[in-house]
Design a protein around this motif. Structure first.
Motif, PDB file in Angstrom:
ATOM      1  N   PHE A   8      -7.504   7.029   5.312  1.00 50.48           N
ATOM      2  CA  PHE A   8      -6.389   7.314   5.052  1.00 50.48           C
ATOM      3  C   PHE A   8      -5.349   6.192   5.319  1.00 50.48           C
ATOM      4  O   PHE A   8      -4.637   5.933   4.884  1.00 50.48           O
ATOM      5  N   ARG A   9      -5.925   6.200   6.374  1.00 49.16           N
ATOM      6  CA  ARG A   9      -5.336   4.619   7.249  1.00 49.16           C
ATOM      7  C   ARG A   9      -5.361   3.813   5.486  1.00 49.16           C
ATOM      8  O   ARG A   9      -4.591   2.799   5.647  1.00 49.16           O
ATOM      9  N   SER A  10      -6.278   3.412   5.152  1.00 47.35           N
ATOM     10  CA  SER A  10      -6.344   2.159   4.338  1.00 47.35           C
ATOM     11  C   SER A  10      -5.346   2.732   2.925  1.00 47.35           C
ATOM     12  O   SER A  10      -4.760   1.567   2.491  1.00 47.35           O
ATOM     13  N   LEU A  11      -5.443   3.633   2.302  1.00 51.11           N
ATOM     14  CA  LEU A  11      -4.586   4.149   1.606  1.00 51.11           C
ATOM     15  C   LEU A  11      -2.988   4.707   2.195  1.00 51.11           C
ATOM     16  O   LEU A  11      -2.159   4.830   0.911  1.00 51.11           O
ATOM     17  N   ARG A  42       0.899  -1.294   0.063  1.00 53.84           N
ATOM     18  CA  ARG A  42       0.177  -0.105  -0.392  1.00 53.84           C
ATOM     19  C   ARG A  42       0.848   1.305  -0.468  1.00 53.84           C
ATOM     20  O   ARG A  42       0.281   1.807  -0.529  1.00 53.84           O
ATOM     21  N   GLU A  43       1.710   1.577   0.718  1.00 54.47           N
ATOM     22  CA  GLU A  43       2.719   2.091   0.173  1.00 54.47           C
ATOM     23  C   GLU A  43       3.424   3.116  -1.012  1.00 54.47           C
ATOM     24  O   GLU A  43       3.221   4.557  -1.278  1.00 54.47           O
ATOM     25  N   ARG A  44       3.780   1.605  -1.712  1.00 54.12           N
ATOM     26  CA  ARG A  44       4.323   1.509  -2.516  1.00 54.12           C
ATOM     27  C   ARG A  44       3.231   2.704  -4.091  1.00 54.12           C
ATOM     28  O   ARG A  44       3.349   3.768  -4.514  1.00 54.12           O
ATOM     29  N   ILE A  45       1.746   2.417  -3.465  1.00 54.91           N
ATOM     30  CA  ILE A  45       0.878   2.148  -4.117  1.00 54.91           C
ATOM     31  C   ILE A  45       0.266   3.640  -3.900  1.00 54.91           C
ATOM     32  O   ILE A  45       0.172   5.073  -5.162  1.00 54.91           O
ATOM     33  N   ALA A  46       0.380   4.663  -2.554  1.00 54.94           N
ATOM     34  CA  ALA A  46       0.030   5.571  -1.711  1.00 54.94           C
ATOM     35  C   ALA A  46       1.539   6.813  -2.872  1.00 54.94           C
ATOM     36  O   ALA A  46       0.697   7.507  -2.843  1.00 54.94           O
ATOM     37  N   GLY A  58      -9.408  -0.924 -13.884  1.00 56.13           N
ATOM     38  CA  GLY A  58     -10.197  -1.933 -12.582  1.00 56.13           C
ATOM     39  C   GLY A  58      -9.341  -1.551 -11.639  1.00 56.13           C
ATOM     40  O   GLY A  58      -9.684  -2.058 -10.642  1.00 56.13           O
ATOM     41  N   LEU A  59      -8.246  -0.711 -12.408  1.00 58.54           N
ATOM     42  CA  LEU A  59      -7.402  -0.683 -10.741  1.00 58.54           C
ATOM     43  C   LEU A  59      -8.261   0.417  -9.543  1.00 58.54           C
ATOM     44  O   LEU A  59      -7.864   0.009  -8.808  1.00 58.54           O
ATOM     45  N   LEU A  60      -9.201   1.193 -10.450  1.00 60.26           N
ATOM     46  CA  LEU A  60      -9.797   1.814  -9.162  1.00 60.26           C
ATOM     47  C   LEU A  60     -10.570   1.422  -8.110  1.00 60.26           C
ATOM     48  O   LEU A  60     -10.400   0.672  -7.040  1.00 60.26           O
ATOM     49  N   ASP A  61     -11.301   0.138  -8.410  1.00 60.42           N
ATOM     50  CA  ASP A  61     -11.818  -0.728  -7.285  1.00 60.42           C
ATOM     51  C   ASP A  61     -11.300  -1.528  -6.845  1.00 60.42           C
ATOM     52  O   ASP A  61     -11.398  -2.412  -5.552  1.00 60.42           O
ATOM     53  N   LEU A  62      -9.822  -1.981  -6.876  1.00 60.11           N
ATOM     54  CA  LEU A  62      -9.163  -2.708  -6.437  1.00 60.11           C
ATOM     55  C   LEU A  62      -8.463  -2.212  -5.298  1.00 60.11           C
ATOM     56  O   LEU A  62      -8.364  -2.676  -3.842  1.00 60.11           O
ATOM     57  N   ILE A  63      -8.045  -0.689  -5.677  1.00 54.53           N
ATOM     58  CA  ILE A  63      -6.911   0.297  -4.742  1.00 54.53           C
ATOM     59  C   ILE A  63      -8.079   0.895  -4.165  1.00 54.53           C
ATOM     60  O   ILE A  63      -7.444   1.538  -2.775  1.00 54.53           O
ATOM     61  N   PHE A  64      -9.471   1.916  -4.294  1.00 54.18           N
ATOM     62  CA  PHE A  64      -9.996   3.044  -4.125  1.00 54.18           C
ATOM     63  C   PHE A  64     -11.599   2.650  -4.547  1.00 54.18           C
ATOM     64  O   PHE A  64     -11.710   3.276  -4.337  1.00 54.18           O
ATOM     65  N   PRO A  65     -12.017   1.370  -3.820  1.00 54.26           N
ATOM     66  CA  PRO A  65     -13.776   0.627  -3.309  1.00 54.26           C
ATOM     67  C   PRO A  65     -14.149   2.036  -3.245  1.00 54.26           C
ATOM     68  O   PRO A  65     -15.220   2.701  -3.593  1.00 54.26           O
ATOM     69  N   ARG A  66     -13.916   2.734  -2.083  1.00 53.96           N
ATOM     70  CA  ARG A  66     -14.722   4.335  -1.596  1.00 53.96           C
ATOM     71  C   ARG A  66     -15.130   5.081  -2.810  1.00 53.96           C
ATOM     72  O   ARG A  66     -15.761   5.793  -2.704  1.00 53.96           O
ATOM     73  N   LEU A  67     -13.473   4.781  -4.199  1.00 49.82           N
ATOM     74  CA  LEU A  67     -14.170   6.397  -5.030  1.00 49.82           C
ATOM     75  C   LEU A  67     -14.964   5.757  -5.628  1.00 49.82           C
ATOM     76  O   LEU A  67     -15.791   6.304  -6.425  1.00 49.82           O
ATOM     77  N   TRP A  69      -6.724   9.109 -12.218  1.00 55.34           N
ATOM     78  CA  TRP A  69      -7.996   8.375 -11.915  1.00 55.34           C
ATOM     79  C   TRP A  69      -9.117   8.454 -12.586  1.00 55.34           C
ATOM     80  O   TRP A  69      -9.639   7.311 -12.194  1.00 55.34           O
ATOM     81  N   GLU A  70      -9.342   8.482 -13.718  1.00 52.50           N
ATOM     82  CA  GLU A  70     -10.039   8.286 -15.013  1.00 52.50           C
ATOM     83  C   GLU A  70      -9.090   7.039 -15.504  1.00 52.50           C
ATOM     84  O   GLU A  70     -10.077   5.773 -16.017  1.00 52.50           O
ATOM     85  N   LEU A  71      -8.170   6.878 -15.838  1.00 50.49           N
ATOM     86  CA  LEU A  71      -7.182   5.641 -16.623  1.00 50.49           C
ATOM     87  C   LEU A  71      -7.231   4.843 -15.550  1.00 50.49           C
ATOM     88  O   LEU A  71      -7.765   4.015 -15.590  1.00 50.49           O
ATOM     89  N   LEU A  72      -7.212   5.476 -13.897  1.00 48.73           N
ATOM     90  CA  LEU A  72      -7.082   3.689 -13.121  1.00 48.73           C
ATOM     91  C   LEU A  72      -8.822   2.995 -13.532  1.00 48.73           C
ATOM     92  O   LEU A  72      -9.247   2.035 -12.576  1.00 48.73           O
ATOM     93  N   ASN A  73      -9.330   4.125 -13.669  1.00 41.81           N
ATOM     94  CA  ASN A  73     -11.613   3.229 -13.529  1.00 41.81           C
ATOM     95  C   ASN A  73     -11.416   2.829 -14.574  1.00 41.81           C
ATOM     96  O   ASN A  73     -11.461   1.622 -14.444  1.00 41.81           O
ATOM     97  N   ARG A  74     -10.909   3.132 -15.916  1.00 43.32           N
ATOM     98  CA  ARG A  74     -10.977   2.707 -17.294  1.00 43.32           C
ATOM     99  C   ARG A  74      -9.685   1.076 -17.339  1.00 43.32           C
ATOM    100  O   ARG A  74     -10.788  -0.239 -17.789  1.00 43.32           O
TER     101      ARG A  74
END
Length: 498
Positions: free
Chosen positions: A323-326, A210-214, A237-246, A230-235
């Protein structure tokens, strides 16, 4: 691999340090090249402080010899287990490593490393724009080695991998984040085949800390237009995996003909609006998270349509967990973001209602030193396509900010003319100078600023008596007789920070 065209970039590296490193490598009979991101940034024209060198053969001996030649004020750190060395001299940071080749085990992004050729070393690089080398040896000084047409990809503004992208991303999934980060920072396009490979390998991101992702997310956030990342992360599928809240902000729900805006794309617009006027990384995070509570409180009302009541309050409560999760810092930066998320609707409420002094003062007191940043966020949050409506809100914000300035001036004047000063409080309650006096004085001034009491001496005395009674204090002396100036000496001011 395409056939390389010969290029000489000696003009880009015509600096003493490159000649010195080249001469040192020649004295040790080593081929030596400046490589990677430094070469890319030289060609693009971006500033880059750290310079990476690859030698064919051991790099540590070249680093030690370079450090010796640079002389006084030079510091060298050697990491023999990794075959690398770092040389620091004034504002320069030089990294030296021997050329190597790598192989990976699927369960880890840590490669097995062996000595290799320059071609092996360039082939293991993440992207073609980072897989170029410039020779610093005297006989070939400035010669560009570009096996994968990285120079052409810079001209075409393309991100692609030197080798099969599926292998590249499966071997080291952090490269998927790096591809998106470079596309965002440089405003380049990711080659469609490369982007598809990121989507195919997205679930491999699970082996990355998680630290490297952050770290990559913060670099995306610091870019000129962070919404690209953020749009590329969404397109992919990475967004769902690293930040499902967003990711939960995506989409539009409808009941009959009634829908709501897509809060994910609204959020990206707000983020870019903030980024256009502020480099403050944590203000940008506040923009990204300002509506994070909306999916939790979303509700359909037959009369009102879709509502998101209290999303600001609910969202602020979510910030510590996010913040703790990320793996973002759980310190004052988190508290700052949480406060802005909680308050981001307040300025809008002010412009929609009659703006009273007390309402403006309350918001200023809540926001404190972050008021200017809160107003930046509030302005950025106006993303309506109705230009007339948008202009009206922004004009109203101008009125509110003018009100802030007026009230601040009034308060400064009022603070200079406190109705009851600290020395009189000491006299009434028989107190020595100290914290209790400061607390009572501050409570009175706060009541004055918030219009809790009328600006009269009797109201101020009544208030002080009531607050003092809560603290178990009783008056032991009568208030000063203000008809006698000798009772209130001008040089007897008690500081408010007691």
């Amino acid at each position: 691999m395409i056939e390389q065209q010969k290029s000489n970039l000696s003009g880009l590296i015509d600096r003493r340090i490159f000649h010195l490193v080249g001469e040192t490598a020649d004295s040790l009979s080593r081929e030596c090249y400046v490589v990677g991101g430094y070469v890319r940034d030289l060609i693009i024209g971006r500033h880059s402080k750290d310079i990476d060198f690859v030698t064919v053969g051991a790099g540590i001996s070249v680093a030690e010899a370079v450090a010796s030649r640079l002389g006084k004020g030079t510091h060298i750190s050697v990491f023999r287990n990794f075959g690398t060395a770092q040389v620091k001299h004034r504002d320069l940071e030089l990294e030296f490593v021997g050329a190597r080749r790598e192989s990976y085990d699927r369960g880890s992004r840590k490669p097995v490393v062996e000595d290799g050729s320059l071609d092996d070393d360039l082939a293991r690089r993440d992207f073609t724009i980072n897989a170029m080398a410039i020779c610093v040896n005297k006989s070939r000084f400035g010669e560009l080695v570009d096996r994968y047409d990285g120079l052409g990809d810079i001209r075409r503004r393309i991100i692609r991998t030197p080798l099969d992208p599926d292998i590249t991303f499966s071997d080291d999934p952090l490269r998927m984040m790096r591809a998106i980060r470079f596309a965002t920072q440089l405003d380049f396009n990711i080659l469609p085949e490369t982007l598809d490979a990121i989507a195919r390998n997205a679930d491999r991101i699970g082996i990355i800390s998680r630290e490297r992702i952050a770290d990559e997310l913060n670099k995306i956030m610091a870019s000129p237009k962070p919404s690209i990342g953020w749009e590329l992360l969404n397109r992919t599928g990475l967004l769902d995996l690293i930040f499902p809240r967003l990711a939960a902000l995506r989409g539009i729900d409808r009941k009959g003909t009634r829908g709501h805006k897509d809060n994910f794309y609204h959020t990206l617009s707000v983020l870019d609006n903030v980024a256009a006027v502020s480099d403050n990384l944590w203000l940008r995070w506040a923009a990204l998270l300002h509506d994070i509570g909306k999916p939790v409180v979303k509700h359909y009302d037959e009369r009102l349509g879709w509502t998101f009541h209290n999303h600001d309050f609910v969202g602020s409560k979510m910030i510590p967990e996010i913040f703790r999760s990320l793996r973002l810092p759980l310190n004052e930066k988190m508290k700052y973001v949480r406060k802005l998320v909680e308050l981001h609707m307040r300025p809008i409420a002010l412009v929609e209602d009659i703006v009273t002094d007390s309402a403006v003062r309350r918001l200023a007191n809540y926001a404190e030193d972050d008021l200017a940043d809160l107003m930046i966020l509030a302005r950025a949050d106006i993303t309506s396509r109705n230009e007339e409506k948008k202009a009206r809100f922004l004009r109203n914000f101008d009125i509110v900010e003018e009100k802030f300035r007026d009230i601040s001036a009034k308060d400064r004047e009022r603070n200079r003319k406190a109705i009851i000063r600290g020395d009189e409080i000491m006299h009434i309650f028989g107190l020595p100078q100290g914290p209790q006096v400061g607390i009572l004085t501050k409570r009175l001034l706060q009541a004055q600023r918030d219009d809790e009491i009328r600006p009269t001496r009797q109201d101020a005395l009544d208030f002080i008596y009531a607050v003092a009674a809560e603290q178990g204090l009783s008056p032991v002396n009568e208030p000063f007789d203000i008809s006698d100036p000798a009772d209130t000496p001008e040089d007897s001011q008690v500081e408010l920070n007691q």
